[in-house]
Design an enzyme around this catalytic site. Structure first.
Site, PDB file in Angstrom:
ATOM      1  N   CYS A   1       0.777  -1.119   0.108  1.00 31.42           N
ATOM      2  CA  CYS A   1       0.166   0.083   0.199  1.00 31.42           C
ATOM      3  C   CYS A   1       0.931   1.196  -0.016  1.00 31.42           C
ATOM      4  O   CYS A   1       0.628   2.119  -0.897  1.00 31.42           O
ATOM      5  CB  CYS A   1      -1.007   0.184   1.309  1.00 31.42           C
ATOM      6  N   TYR A   2       1.815   1.178   0.941  1.00 35.96           N
ATOM      7  CA  TYR A   2       2.783   2.601   0.864  1.00 35.96           C
ATOM      8  C   TYR A   2       3.478   2.470  -0.288  1.00 35.96           C
ATOM      9  O   TYR A   2       3.759   3.691  -0.968  1.00 35.96           O
ATOM     10  CB  TYR A   2       3.807   2.295   2.027  1.00 35.96           C
TER      11      TYR A   2
END
Length: 314
Positions: free
Chosen positions: A133-134
């Site tokens: 996600c990051y």
């Protein structure tokens, strides 16, 4: 013909999102929901908004591989995917496998599925590693400029506490996060290595958890080899994403609460220094969606030859 999707790890935050989005998808259906902790309980009783008639099951990897699913989505913690992948390879090799963990993100034999950047290699892929996600937020912000960069790019990420999963810890405890930020893994986070490897440039990533549930704000500090104008870097950003249906561009820095619950991301707030050799850009996305579940559906759409945004946009 409708494709049946098996979901292993269906009880977590991302698994629950996948159940909801699969139920809205016109070409996919949830065919199997695996969760050891709640086996036997109805899916619809534990996942709000679900209408599924299925019950959670606890099955061995070999049984899952032979369950007749068209695709299996592995929504488990890191270091748990290998047994399932091995069972599929041995017993049902034509099954599409999409792994949401980091287990295969550094494996060159797997397709790394960040569609806006890698879709040209998506055709016919049967082993798909979904980006972190990051890492998704960082790459979307930095990729249009990667050939201009010199030195390290610093990325400061703030995530809602759903990113810490469902196992109780300080980083998903709303009381401890109240009026607070929690920095962690400030050097050597796996997403730092992931983005550095994918973009071929040095990334220095500093993650932090905040006291809200969902969403990531990523602020990236870019250093250029040669001076750039604001118009030049804005043109690069526009050329990269103006035709991307799931990416919205903003003149001002986007707010994370405007992307929560949405399948794509927003990028903006592009600012450049007076000497033209440094710029800052901000990207936001929902860590459970573009950071995981809806990006997985983009990848599955591509794997089955469907329009990429099927089931994601009206």
């Amino acid at each position: 013909m409708t494709k049946r999707i098996g979901l292993i790890g269906a009880r977590g935050h991302v698994g629950a999102e996948l159940v909801r989005w699969l139920e809205k998808h016109p070409e996919f259906e949830l065919g199997l929901a695996v969760s050891r902790s709640v086996a036997g309980q109805p899916v619809c009783a534990l996942i709000p908004e679900s209408r599924s008639h299925l019950r959670f099951v606890d099955q061995k990897p070999e049984a899952i591989a032979q369950s007749g699913m068209d695709a299996l989505v592995l929504a488990m913690p890191n270091n748990e995917a290998t047994a399932y992948v091995a069972a599929v390879e041995a017993l049902a090799p034509d099954t599409v496998v999409l792994d949401l963990s980091a287990d295969y993100r550094f494996d060159a034999s797997w397709y790394y599925g960040l569609p806006e950047l890698t879709r040209s290699h998506a055709s016919g892929q049967r082993r798909i590693s979904n980006p972190g996600c990051y890492a998704t937020a960082m790459q979307l912000a930095v990729a249009p400029f990667k050939d201009l960069l010199v030195g390290a790019t610093q990325c400061f990420g703030v995530s809602g506490y759903s990113g810490a999963g469902t196992t109780p810890s300080d980083r998903n405890n709303p009381e401890k996060l109240r009026d607070n930020l929690m920095p962690y893994s400030s050097i050597g986070h796996i997403h730092e290595r992931e983005v550095s490897a994918q973009l071929g440039t040095t990334i220095e990533f500093m993650p932090t958890v905040a006291g809200y549930f969902r969403g990531i704000t990523m602020t990236c500090n870019l250093h250029f080899r040669e001076p750039q104008t604001l118009a030049d870097v804005q043109a690069r950003l526009s050329n990269a994403y103006s035709n991307e249906p799931l990416i919205e561009l903003s003149d001002t820095a986007p707010w994370v609460n405007r992307i929560a619950g949405k399948p794509g991301g927003m990028i903006g707030g592009l600012t450049i220094s007076k000497d033209g050799q440094r710029a800052v850009i901000v990207s936001v996305l929902d860590n459970l969606l573009k950071g995981a579940a809806t990006q997985a559906l983009q990848n599955l759409n591509l794997a089955f030859g469907l329009p990429e945004t099927t089931g994601l946009v009206a």
